[in-house]
Design an enzyme around this catalytic site. Structure first.
Site, PDB file in Angstrom:
ATOM      1  N   ASP A 303       0.903  -1.328   0.052  1.00  0.00           N
ATOM      2  CA  ASP A 303       0.106   0.006  -0.118  1.00  0.00           C
ATOM      3  C   ASP A 303       0.937   1.323  -0.137  1.00  0.00           C
ATOM      4  O   ASP A 303       0.522   2.265   0.377  1.00  0.00           O
ATOM      5  CB  ASP A 303      -0.989  -0.094   1.356  1.00  0.00           C
ATOM      6  CG  ASP A 303      -2.366  -0.078   0.990  1.00  0.00           C
ATOM      7  OD1 ASP A 303      -2.541  -0.238  -0.331  1.00  0.00           O
ATOM      8  OD2 ASP A 303      -3.300   0.277   1.585  1.00  0.00           O
ATOM      9  N   ASP A 456      -8.444  -5.658  13.339  1.00  0.00           N
ATOM     10  CA  ASP A 456      -8.427  -6.987  13.801  1.00  0.00           C
ATOM     11  C   ASP A 456      -9.218  -7.309  15.226  1.00  0.00           C
ATOM     12  O   ASP A 456      -9.491  -8.180  15.327  1.00  0.00           O
ATOM     13  CB  ASP A 456      -6.658  -6.981  14.501  1.00  0.00           C
ATOM     14  CG  ASP A 456      -6.315  -5.916  15.322  1.00  0.00           C
ATOM     15  OD1 ASP A 456      -7.153  -5.223  15.671  1.00  0.00           O
ATOM     16  OD2 ASP A 456      -5.003  -5.764  15.475  1.00  0.00           O
TER      17      ASP A 456
END
Length: 721
Positions: A303, A456
């Protein structure tokens, strides 16, 4: 020790050693005396009638030498402390002279802080500080004038002038301020006791686990066939490495007796300098996993917005492709959703349907070769298992004081919190990396979502609500790095404490409506979110940074000694038990945790009320370190890849190693204004406590103020010259 010259040694033997001086035997590093002897005492020091005649004189010599050596050691300690103080003073002067603060343009935004919240929070601390200084001056003047005796009769004192003003303050303080402050104190003490009880219960459960040697085991051990190793349990595994501008360099010096690619031998003093960058370390470690090549695919999810970094990572992927690794490079054009968006985009690939599990490693994580063999077998014949999480180990935990203190926290997190929750509840927060997910569990839970900065924890909570179980393996470690600078650690903690509050707002309706057991709902709401994510930073900051200093100026409101000292020390002792080598740092750890409560409280408020840039993702910068064993193995593998050269290209290596110097120059140590203001506040309260003769409060406030001062001047982590 002097040679023997006694009754059987003869006169000549004794005279031969008459000129021998006193010999002092010392053992390093404690400089403790093992034995002191003098040959001059040989004639009169032997037993006469069963007793030693010269014993008293010899003991006096021993005591003299002991005292001299103790004095020398004390002088050395004082010299070391003086040099350390001078170094700290010089660093503080440089920091003040540079004038770089956390209020600089872009610094607060880069840390993920809300500018509005940051300015208001700092204004509140400044106002409280000014009020404390004024009250200290007022109380000091009253003490010197002898007005402190007016406290007993202040309610009925009709005095005039300044004395009457002080009497009015005493009446107002006792009538209005003290009851409110005492109520807040009692409320925070109750929260403190609840959180301490939770910590104690977790430690007891952890002790029970170690006592009974409880350990997660696969339901069906997947042992490979001795004749055909590929006949074991080797399902299709997708390995993902999300990256974002990972171009920090770790320079490695490896001493080699003889290189495999060289014809001539190397001396032990010869070193091969190898530059392994963050992305190189992680890609090399993952591509060398001990798993059939045909049964796992590596996705490098880049990214990065830097074209140079993209080119370097793409070339590294191509190099491993040429060496037979099944690895692909992916780069998103639209970089929405940060890490969650990156993972979501990768899971949309058409070939993902061919894989049953996905392992995730952040860019600075280096799994051991047997990682998949120790984690994936837990899924066999266990269809309800959704996640297997491994613990982290740190290659730079002894780099500086900051990394040592972080190691204490994270060792407790994995050894106690994750292990206890995994064994007794089958649920814990996914750590975002070093874990293996069942792809079916991810899809059933709704996949990756970009709604928070803790994707997460988000996916873990949603999977738990769907009934999936988790397993934590405390004996499977994955190496990674700790942030070495306070600025990087502060950014990381801001994200880790603002994200759960965002998630709590979003998940609360789903938790209440979900059809799971009531005790699971209660655990999620009251323990997982409220107690450990909201109450802990709230009472830590409020009790020790606000209420405790206020009780010094309002002595009618009392904060017991056991709240200030004994229970925090006991809780710190529990925290440090999983890392016993860190025991010497128990006091700095206690003080530093209270210091970090400012950042955690600020982040918690920002996430809870969705203020400013609470949804901004900040990448934690690392240094690209690796363990010595991994570096040697990686160097050997890298050298074997160079088939066409007889020696490494040192010029290319040095050029690559010097490439990130421009970025390094942008790093600076800064002054953190909130921490400095709180430092002055606590030291002011410490001075006020002397007037009340509150000993334990004075020492706590003094050392806590010094701790805030060191952190405020950025003297605790990496020092950038």
């Amino acid at each position: 020790m002097a040679p023997w010259s006694g009754l059987w040694g003869g006169k000549a033997g004794g005279e031969a050693y008459r000129g021998t001086p006193v010999v002092v035997k010392m053992e390093n590093p404690n400089w403790s005396i093992s034995e002191i002897s003098s040959p001059d005492d040989d004639d009169e020091d032997f037993l006469v009638g069963g007793r030693r005649k010269g014993g008293r004189g010899k003991n006096a010599k021993q005591i003299t030498w002991v005292l001299l050596l103790k004095a020398h050691r004390a002088a050395g300690c004082l010299a070391s402390l003086a040099s350390a103080a001078v170094a700290l003073g010089a660093a503080a002067r440089r920091r003040v002279a540079a004038g770089r603060t956390d209020a600089d343009v872009g610094v607060a935004a880069a840390a993920g802080e809300s500018p509005v919240l940051r300015s208001r929070f700092y204004a509140f601390i400044k106002a409280f500080l000014i009020l404390s200084v004024l009250l200290l001056i007022f109380e000091l003047a009253a003490y010197l004038k002898g007005w402190d005796d007016l406290a007993a009769s202040a309610l009925a004192l009709p005095a005039l002038g300044v004395e009457s003003l002080y009497a009015a303050w005493l009446r107002f303080r006792a009538t209005y301020v003290a009851p409110l402050l005492q109520f807040l104190t009692d409320a925070c003490v109750v929260l403190f006791l609840i959180q301490s009880a939770d910590r104690l219960i977790q430690c007891l459960f952890c002790f029970y686990i170690h006592l009974k040697r409880i350990k997660p085991k696969p339901k069906s051990p997947a042992l490979p066939d001795a004749e055909d190793p590929d006949a074991g349990y080797y399902p299709m595994v997708l390995v993902q490495i999300p990256m974002c501008n990972e171009k920090e360099v770790g320079a490695v010096a490896i001493a080699l007796k003889r290189c495999d690619f060289c014809l001539q031998p190397f001396n032990l003093s010869t070193f091969v300098c190898w530059s392994l960058q963050v992305y190189q370390q992680s890609i090399a470690a993952v591509c060398n996993l001990d798993w059939p090549r045909s049964n796992f695919l590596v996705q490098v999810l880049d990214d990065s917005d830097d074209p140079t970094t993209q080119t370097l990572i793409r070339e590294e992927v191509m190099k491993w492709q040429h060496n037979g690794a099944r690895i692909v490079y992916r780069h998103r054009v639209l970089r929405d959703g940060y890490k969650a968006g990156n993972l979501k985009s990768a899971m949309s690939c058409s070939y993902v349907k061919d894989y049953e599990f996905v392992a995730i490693f952040d860019a600075d994580f280096q799994p051991n070769a047997d990682f998949l063999k120790r984690t994936v077998p837990h899924f066999k014949d266990n269809d309800g298992l959704g996640l297997v999480q491994a613990r982290w180990s740190f290659v730079n935990k002894d780099e500086n004081l900051l990394t040592r203190l972080q190691n204490i926290n994270l060792c407790f997190h994995f050894e106690v919190e994750q292990q206890v929750n995994g064994i007794f509840l089958n649920f814990f927060g996914f750590n975002g990396t070093a874990g293996v997910w069942r792809i079916k569990a991810l899809d059933d839970s709704g996949g990756w979502m970009e709604r928070t900065t803790v994707e997460d924890m988000d996916i873990a909570v949603r999977a738990h609500l769907k009934g999936w179980k988790f397993v934590f393996l405390n004996d499977v470690e994955c190496q990674c790095e700790l942030p070495e600078s306070y600025e990087a650690y502060r950014k990381q903690q801001h994200r880790w404490h603002s994200g759960p509050m965002q998630l709590f707002r979003l998940c609360l309706p789903d938790i209440i409506k979900c059809k799971i057991a009531f005790w699971k709902k209660a655990n999620l709401i009251f323990l997982f979110f409220l107690l450990r994510k909201l109450i802990l930073p709230f009472y830590s900051f409020t009790l020790f940074c606000i209420i405790l200093p206020m009780t010094m100026f309002v002595p009618e409101a009392e904060l017991p000694d056991w709240v200030v000292c004994y229970i925090p020390a006991l809780m710190s002792l529990f925290n440090i038990l999983p890392s016993p080598k860190s025991f010497p740092f128990i006091i700095p750890y206690l003080l530093f945790e209270n210091t970090m409560s400012v950042t955690k409280f600020n982040a918690m408020i920002s996430g809870l009320f969705q203020l400013g840039s609470a949804y901004e993702w900040v990448v934690t910068k690392k240094s690209g370190r690796s363990s010595e064993g991994d570096l040697i193995s990686l160097a050997h593998k890298e050298l074997k890849h160079q088939k066409t050269e007889s020696a490494p290209n040192l010029d290319a290596i040095s050029k690559e190693q010097s490439s990130p110097t421009k970025d390094a120059k942008k790093k600076h140590n800064r002054i953190y204004k909130k921490e400095l203001a709180l430092s002055v506040l606590l030291l002011t309260a410490a001075a006020r406590s002397l007037l009340s003769k509150q000993g334990i409060h004075f020492y706590f406030l003094l050392f806590q103020g010094i701790s805030f001062l060191l952190v405020g001047l950025d003297l605790i982590g990496e020092q950038i010259e």
